[in-house]
Design an enzyme around this catalytic site. Sequence first.
Site, PDB file in Angstrom:
ATOM      1  N   LYS A   1     -42.724 -24.143 -11.067  1.00  0.00           N
ATOM      2  CA  LYS A   1     -41.464 -23.440 -10.782  1.00  0.00           C
ATOM      3  C   LYS A   1     -40.369 -23.969 -11.686  1.00  0.00           C
ATOM      4  CE  LYS A   1     -39.051 -20.321  -8.958  1.00  0.00           C
ATOM      5  NZ  LYS A   1     -38.493 -20.149 -10.312  1.00  0.00           N
TER       6      LYS A   1
ATOM      7  N   LYS B   1     -36.854 -21.784  -4.489  1.00  0.00           N
ATOM      8  CA  LYS B   1     -37.740 -20.688  -4.090  1.00  0.00           C
ATOM      9  C   LYS B   1     -39.098 -21.168  -3.594  1.00  0.00           C
ATOM     10  CE  LYS B   1     -35.598 -17.097  -6.982  1.00  0.00           C
ATOM     11  NZ  LYS B   1     -34.613 -17.755  -7.855  1.00  0.00           N
TER      12      LYS B   1
ATOM     13  N   SER C   1     -33.336 -22.601  -8.859  1.00  0.00           N
ATOM     14  CA  SER C   1     -34.445 -21.788  -8.341  1.00  0.00           C
ATOM     15  C   SER C   1     -35.679 -22.580  -7.929  1.00  0.00           C
ATOM     16  CB  SER C   1     -34.842 -20.742  -9.381  1.00  0.00           C
ATOM     17  OG  SER C   1     -33.874 -19.723  -9.446  1.00  0.00           O
TER      18      SER C   1
ATOM     19  N   SER D   1     -38.905 -15.673 -10.853  1.00  0.00           N
ATOM     20  CA  SER D   1     -37.645 -16.166 -10.293  1.00  0.00           C
ATOM     21  C   SER D   1     -36.678 -15.026  -9.988  1.00  0.00           C
ATOM     22  CB  SER D   1     -36.999 -17.187 -11.234  1.00  0.00           C
ATOM     23  OG  SER D   1     -36.348 -18.193 -10.508  1.00  0.00           O
TER      24      SER D   1
END
Length: 279
Positions: A229, A68, A65, A122
């Site tokens: 993140k 993203k 992820s 997420s």
Amino acid sequence: MGIKKSVIVLAALYAATIGDAFAGTSKFTGLPGNPELRSASALVLDDDGNIIYGKDVNTVRPIASITKLMTAMVILDSGIPLDEKITITKADRDLVRLTGSRLEYGASLSRREMLLLALMSSENRAATALGRTYPGGMDNFVAHMNRKAKALGMTHSRFADPAGLKAENVSTAADLARMVSAADEYPLITEASTKTRLDVYPYRGRGHLTYGNTNRLLKNATWDIELSKTGYINEAGRCLVMQANIEGEDVSIVLLNSFGKLTPFGDSNRLRKWMLANS
């Protein structure tokens, strides 16, 4: 960070790929010892892009992820309306990992809210919906992700879907430091990725859903995090990228392929402790 700083960071990272060390004025330059990190790849840079710590920075790995961040940049670069409503459909379900979601079919939120959920919590369906509703559809969106990566000089990176569910989303610690530097230029990304809580109303006539951030360090008062993140799939292990301020200095942190749910956060704390003890 401004344009000048971004250029300096990219130049320093290029030097990192050929093994050169840049001299700097950071208090964290040339620290003795080793933080003994458990992440397979790690990279820490100071505000000028000089290497504070590096470990296996050029190995290509799945990034889950962390993808993203690229998704958000492509959406924001496009200039498409952030207040436009997006509705979740069956096309947004995860057929790769079979993960669930609280965004049921028919859930409707603005593009901005979908972006916020994708970054802070997420949310895979939110990220997939962002790609699906991009002008030209999903294939065009993924093409723009890879085009953006090329423009940033991420020569060892490849993107395959907007949520990071596919193991074909790959990069290196050095490349991801470039991406973190670029993402830090977007106020909405820094805001969204460091927000600890968000209430949204995706269903008419029903109450709100509360989402939290996947990075538990944001609740730790000893950390001053400016961008964040997390990521996880089996092939990638636990991943974490951050832009943080430590003792008045901005640093970029990339941690890839940690095993154990808390290992990236433990590695981050080990890094910070090592930096402060030796500076």
